[in-house]
Design an enzyme around this catalytic site. Structure first.
Site, PDB file in Angstrom:
ATOM      1  N   GLU A 102       0.823  -1.224   0.000  1.00 40.00           N
ATOM      2  CA  GLU A 102       0.000   0.000   0.000  1.00 40.00           C
ATOM      3  C   GLU A 102       0.854   1.270   0.000  1.00 40.00           C
ATOM      4  O   GLU A 102       0.465   2.278  -0.587  1.00 40.00           O
ATOM      5  CB  GLU A 102      -0.957  -0.025   1.200  1.00 40.00           C
ATOM      6  CG  GLU A 102      -2.058  -1.078   1.012  1.00 40.00           C
ATOM      7  CD  GLU A 102      -2.889  -1.300   2.267  1.00 40.00           C
ATOM      8  OE1 GLU A 102      -2.301  -1.691   3.291  1.00 40.00           O
ATOM      9  OE2 GLU A 102      -4.102  -1.055   2.224  1.00 40.00           O
ATOM     10  N   GLU A 122      -3.856  -9.703   3.124  1.00 36.06           N
ATOM     11  CA  GLU A 122      -4.679  -9.503   4.320  1.00 36.06           C
ATOM     12  C   GLU A 122      -5.800 -10.530   4.437  1.00 36.06           C
ATOM     13  O   GLU A 122      -6.163 -10.957   5.529  1.00 36.06           O
ATOM     14  CB  GLU A 122      -5.270  -8.082   4.324  1.00 36.06           C
ATOM     15  CG  GLU A 122      -4.281  -6.984   4.692  1.00 36.06           C
ATOM     16  CD  GLU A 122      -3.502  -6.450   3.499  1.00 36.06           C
ATOM     17  OE1 GLU A 122      -3.487  -7.121   2.445  1.00 36.06           O
ATOM     18  OE2 GLU A 122      -2.896  -5.368   3.621  1.00 36.06           O
TER      19      GLU A 122
HETATM   20  N1  3HC Z   1       3.884  -8.349  11.508  1.00 32.89           N
HETATM   21  C1  3HC Z   1       4.628  -8.757  12.539  1.00 32.89           C
HETATM   22  N2  3HC Z   1       5.487  -9.794  12.483  1.00 32.89           N
HETATM   23  C2  3HC Z   1       5.612 -10.402  11.311  1.00 32.89           C
HETATM   24  C3  3HC Z   1       4.861 -10.037  10.177  1.00 32.89           C
HETATM   25  C4  3HC Z   1       3.966  -8.927  10.305  1.00 32.89           C
HETATM   26  N3  3HC Z   1       3.239  -8.497   9.281  1.00 32.89           N
HETATM   27  N4  3HC Z   1       5.195 -10.849   9.156  1.00 32.89           N
HETATM   28  C5  3HC Z   1       6.109 -11.697   9.623  1.00 32.89           C
HETATM   29  N5  3HC Z   1       6.363 -11.440  10.920  1.00 32.89           N
HETATM   30  C6  3HC Z   1       7.314 -12.117  11.805  1.00 32.89           C
HETATM   31  C7  3HC Z   1       6.948 -13.568  11.997  1.00 32.89           C
HETATM   32  O1  3HC Z   1       6.018 -13.720  13.047  1.00 32.89           O
HETATM   33  C8  3HC Z   1       8.294 -14.165  12.308  1.00 32.89           C
HETATM   34  O2  3HC Z   1       8.563 -13.887  13.650  1.00 32.89           O
HETATM   35  P1  3HC Z   1       9.432 -14.915  14.520  1.00 32.89           P
HETATM   36  O3  3HC Z   1      10.751 -15.034  13.829  1.00 32.89           O
HETATM   37  O4  3HC Z   1       9.494 -14.254  15.861  1.00 32.89           O
HETATM   38  O5  3HC Z   1       8.651 -16.186  14.487  1.00 32.89           O
HETATM   39  C9  3HC Z   1       9.267 -13.354  11.456  1.00 32.89           C
HETATM   40  O6  3HC Z   1       8.569 -12.147  11.137  1.00 32.89           O
HETATM   41  C10 3HC Z   1       9.661 -14.030  10.168  1.00 32.89           C
HETATM   42  O7  3HC Z   1       8.482 -14.448   9.490  1.00 32.89           O
HETATM   43  P2  3HC Z   1       8.391 -15.874   8.817  1.00 32.89           P
HETATM   44  O8  3HC Z   1       8.909 -16.916   9.739  1.00 32.89           O
HETATM   45  O9  3HC Z   1       7.012 -16.013   8.320  1.00 32.89           O
HETATM   46  O10 3HC Z   1       9.442 -15.714   7.627  1.00 32.89           O
HETATM   47  P3  3HC Z   1       9.300 -16.133   6.116  1.00 32.89           P
HETATM   48  O11 3HC Z   1      10.532 -15.637   5.469  1.00 32.89           O
HETATM   49  O12 3HC Z   1       8.936 -17.561   6.009  1.00 32.89           O
HETATM   50  O13 3HC Z   1       8.048 -15.301   5.545  1.00 32.89           O
HETATM   51  C11 3HC Z   1       6.712 -13.396   5.068  1.00 32.89           C
HETATM   52  C12 3HC Z   1       8.102 -13.917   5.461  1.00 32.89           C
HETATM   53  C13 3HC Z   1       6.382 -13.821   3.642  1.00 32.89           C
HETATM   54  C14 3HC Z   1       6.763 -11.884   5.157  1.00 32.89           C
HETATM   55  C15 3HC Z   1       5.626 -13.966   6.017  1.00 32.89           C
HETATM   56  O14 3HC Z   1       6.041 -13.747   7.336  1.00 32.89           O
HETATM   57  C16 3HC Z   1       4.257 -13.385   5.858  1.00 32.89           C
HETATM   58  O15 3HC Z   1       3.519 -13.778   5.003  1.00 32.89           O
HETATM   59  N6  3HC Z   1       3.905 -12.421   6.751  1.00 32.89           N
HETATM   60  C17 3HC Z   1       2.590 -11.883   6.828  1.00 32.89           C
HETATM   61  C18 3HC Z   1       2.390 -10.828   5.797  1.00 32.89           C
HETATM   62  C19 3HC Z   1       1.017 -10.237   5.918  1.00 32.89           C
HETATM   63  O16 3HC Z   1       0.018 -10.881   6.106  1.00 32.89           O
HETATM   64  N7  3HC Z   1       0.965  -8.912   5.789  1.00 32.89           N
HETATM   65  C20 3HC Z   1      -0.255  -8.200   5.866  1.00 32.89           C
HETATM   66  C21 3HC Z   1      -0.378  -7.676   7.236  1.00 32.89           C
HETATM   67  S1  3HC Z   1      -1.902  -6.868   7.454  1.00 32.89           S
HETATM   68  C22 3HC Z   1      -1.652  -5.302   6.864  1.00 32.89           C
HETATM   69  O17 3HC Z   1      -0.652  -5.008   6.266  1.00 32.89           O
HETATM   70  C23 3HC Z   1      -2.748  -4.364   7.165  1.00 32.89           C
HETATM   71  C24 3HC Z   1      -2.734  -3.185   6.297  1.00 32.89           C
HETATM   72  O18 3HC Z   1      -3.548  -3.383   5.165  1.00 32.89           O
HETATM   73  C25 3HC Z   1      -3.276  -1.970   7.057  1.00 32.89           C
END
Ligand code: 3HC
Length: 691
Positions: A102, A122
């Site tokens: 975004e 999301e």
């Molecule tokens: N917020 C906080 N922590 C996050 C995070 C996030 N969005 N995304 C990942 N993390 C943390 C994980 O919990 C993990 O923490 P840990 O090491 O303490 O367990 C660490 O980051 C590493 O994450 P992964 O183990 O998942 O690492 P990968 O390399 O396998 O994957 C990733 C990375 C593809 C970024 C995956 O973590 C992912 O898909 N994250 C979620 C992304 C997501 O859903 N984003 C949307 C959030 S909602 C949003 O943005 C709202 C907005 O529209 C207002």
């Protein structure tokens, strides 16, 4: 959190919040302050926003979700970025997700690293983008593509992003340098703002088809449906009117049980790998695996390892069986090429790491050998004895058994501390779940190695203790029996399946049995017949079906009829069930879907509580992950233990007491369930380290 790197008239603003640059409160504040400052600094002509470390940003900070929102809000920060009087270029690398995407949508131009990807995931957390994504993306790429991306949450790679118009360029070399050069070229030009563009017209047929697909794929989830409404809003209303609607939807969804459940799943998937007692224990580095047995399971396991880059030696007892196994492996790869998942070069490279053999000694050079032979203790003990004699003492030996006692098997081996269960789910190269079964003598290093292997295979690896069926199959046996009990009390298989499918299960238990083959359940019943407690409630209907050759889908009939593969209710089964029910002398009645769901879910939860009490599963979240990833439990319900907390343990306890009173000792109420319900606590309180 935010670093500024001036380079001539361009300043590069770097987001630095490891591990994934989530847009936490500090990042938002830092971004806002920096943008304000750069916008008014006469020395700055243009701005680049980039991320430090492995990724641009993974978006909103999930650890802040469900708590009171902290100022400044991301949509406001992003609005400020877009309002900048100077051009802003976003340099995406790694995964630019959610809020990270975004931020980019509010920039003047977007450039991406060749291996970067971008998306609005999301929906996978039961949410919708909340910082302008649903209103800006349709303006940038058109409503059809926008709806597809927002409702599916899928990430797109650099090439597709360029083709869709989501980015303006793919970096050829150094992303940051090219982003700075792009920004420089824009200095002096009035920034073009995505929010000010009209939504491009779309082909009505394509739009209708995408809407229909989103509705079909939603399967009980509410967030994808919200995507339709929000993209409709973007088409019909100006950005200023659409954004507050998006924000309201975001908060509504955030408070929804579905989002809570999906966030629990996200955290659980990461938490499961944290096993305190293995802290500091290094797994063994293993690159060569032996697989014994090249049936459906063994060949799927071989493919799973080949896909993850391992060398695999695949063993069968005879040349003919080996050839059949190789044909299976080849078949799986040819299918992957045909579907476009891999190309011919990848297929050949993977197959080049496969060595077929009929000689047990060929396994001596591997680091870990998994047996996936026939599920029979005598067969397994004979094989383990031979493995013990043929392999070096340090080779890890694993069994893929679904039910058999690992302690008995370990006795057949010298050095039983190197023995472990690696319980794959069929098809093993597809299913995400891996139960890692620890026997009493399994060494910690071997357990840590099992977990490391699970990670490399990209599986969700859950540690289980030894008992009949471990975590998943033990729960399954109990709730499946409960479904059969209901057949004796007036319900029909299709009613039970429909109720559980309406709950969100991918398939009802009777349809699943037909798919797997009823002979499996029959063989297990025969195996357990000698030791079955005659006082325990038992339904012999599966025996009757199998005696009549109704082995399920492969026989064209089981609990259902399969005419050309389509599942149909069979009046013969209705009659058989009714006749059996009448013969039990039990009172007959009709069941509502809610009653069926409550009985099945409570049975699952009660057995889950027993498994926790016995230490077979370490935490409730382990059980949730097993059921969701191996047994079709809907992820948006968060698994049975999360569901129990959401439903209220007092209610679950009351139902469990009724089940125990009717169905006997095997269904006795778990002490843990009683304790938690009595003290007003939840299962979640036992997921101690889950944030
Ligand atoms: N917020 C906080 N922590 C996050 C995070 C996030 N969005 N995304 C990942 N993390 C943390 C994980 O919990 C993990 O923490 P840990 O090491 O303490 O367990 C660490 O980051 C590493 O994450 P992964 O183990 O998942 O690492 P990968 O390399 O396998 O994957 C990733 C990375 C593809 C970024 C995956 O973590 C992912 O898909 N994250 C979620 C992304 C997501 O859903 N984003 C949307 C959030 S909602 C949003 O943005 C709202 C907005 O529209 C207002």
């Amino acid at each position: 959190m935010i670093h500024l790197h001036p380079s001539g008239k361009v300043t590069l603003l770097e987001i630095d919040n490891p591990p994934v640059n989530a847009t936490s409160q500090a990042v938002r504040q830092g971004l806002l302050d920096a943008i304000e400052r750069l916008d008014t600094d006469p020395a700055v002509g243009a701005i680049v926003i980039a991320g430090a470390g492995r990724t641009f940003t993974a978006g909103g900070d999930i650890t802040e979700f469900g708590k009171p929102p902290l100022l400044p809000h991301l949509p406001d920060v992003i609005t400020r970025i877009e309002a900048c009087a100077k051009p802003v270029v976003v340099a995406w690398h790694g995964t630019a997700l959610g809020g990270g995407c975004e931020i980019g949508l509010a920039a003047t131009k977007r450039i991406i690293a060749p291996d970067g990807s971008v998306g609005l995931p999301e929906v996978k957390l039961g949410l919708m983008p909340g910082a302008g994504g649903t209103q800006r993306l349709p303006r940038l790429v058109g409503p059809v593509v926008a709806l597809d991306l927002i409702a599916s949450g899928r990430m797109v790679g650099a090439k597709e992003a360029l083709a869709l118009g989501l980015v303006d360029a793919i970096a050829a070399g150094n992303l940051r340098e090219e982003a700075v050069a792009l920004a420089e070229s824009l200095i002096g030009q009035p920034p073009e703002r995505v929010s000010e563009r009209p939504v491009p017209a779309s082909d009505p047929t394509a739009w209708e088809a995408t809407v229909a697909k989103v509705k079909k794929d939603a399967k009980g989830r509410t967030a994808p449906l919200a995507a339709i409404a929000l993209v409709e809003t973007a088409r019909a209303e100006p950005f200023a009117a659409g954004q507050p609607k998006e924000r309201a939807t975001f908060f509504d969804l955030m408070a929804s049980p579905q989002s809570k459940a999906l966030r629990h799943m996200f955290m659980a998937e990461r938490e499961v790998a944290r096993v305190p007692e293995l802290a500091g224990i290094s797994p063994r580095e293993i690159n060569h695996i032996g697989v014994i047995g090249a049936g459906t399971m063994g060949s799927g396991i071989a493919v799973a390892f080949l896909d993850a880059g391992y060398r695999v030696t695949l063993m069968e007892a005879s040349e003919a069986a080996l050839q059949a196994g190789l044909d299976r492996v080849n078949g799986l790869y040819l299918r992957s090429v045909k579907s476009g998942r891999i190309d011919e070069t990848i297929r050949l490279e993977r197959l080049s790491r496969l060595t077929p053999t009929t000689e047990i000694k060929a396994l001596a050079e591997t680091g870990l050998v998994i047996e996936a032979v026939f599920e029979d203790m005598a067969v397994k003990l004979d094989l383990l004895g031979r493995l013990g004699a043929a392999l070096p003492a340090e080779t890890i030996i694993a069994t893929n058994t679904s039910y058999l006692d690992l302690e008995v098997m370990a006795d057949a081996l010298p050095h039983p501390e190197r023995f472990i269960g690696l319980h794959f789910f069929s098809p093993a190269h597809v299913m995400k779940l891996l139960e890692i079964v620890r026997a009493r003598r399994t060494a910690k290093e071997v357990l840590a190695t099992g977990l490391a292997i699970g990670k490399r295979l990209k599986k969700i690896a859950v540690i289980a203790g030894v008992c009949d069926g471990f975590i998943g199959n033990r729960l399954l046996a109990r709730y499946r029996a409960q479904c059969e009990f209901m057949l004796e009390e007036g319900a029909l298989p299709q009613e039970i399946d429909a109720a559980l499918e309406a709950f969100g299960f991918a398939m009802g238990p009777f349809a699943v049995q037909d798919l797997a083959g009823l002979d499996i359940a029959w063989a297990r019943r025969k195996r357990l017949a000698a030791t079955r407690n005659p006082a325990e409630r038992d339904v012999p209907l599966v025996d009757r079906l199998c005696e009549a050759g109704r082995f399920g889908q492969k026989a064209g009939k089981g609990w259902y009829l399969y005419a050309e593969g389509k599942r149909e209710v069979d009046p013969e089964i209705d009659a058989l069930v009714r006749a059996h029910a009448a013969s039990t002398g039990r009172a007959q009645r009709s069941f509502s879907a809610a009653e069926i769901q409550s009985r099945v879910l409570t049975t699952m939860i009660n057995e889950g509580a027993k498994i926790l009490g016995e230490g077979i599963a370490a935490r409730p979240l382990d059980i949730d992950l097993v059921l969701v990833n191996g047994y079709g439990f809907p992820n948006w319900r968060g698994g049975p233990m999360h569901y129990a907390d959401e439903t209220g343990l007092a209610r679950i306890l009351a139902e469990a007491e009724a089940i125990a009173a009717r169905d006997g000792a095997a269904y006795a109420v778990a002490r843990l369930l009683r304790e938690l319900a009595g003290s007003g606590r939840t299962f979640a309180s036992l997921n101690a380290s889950e944030r």
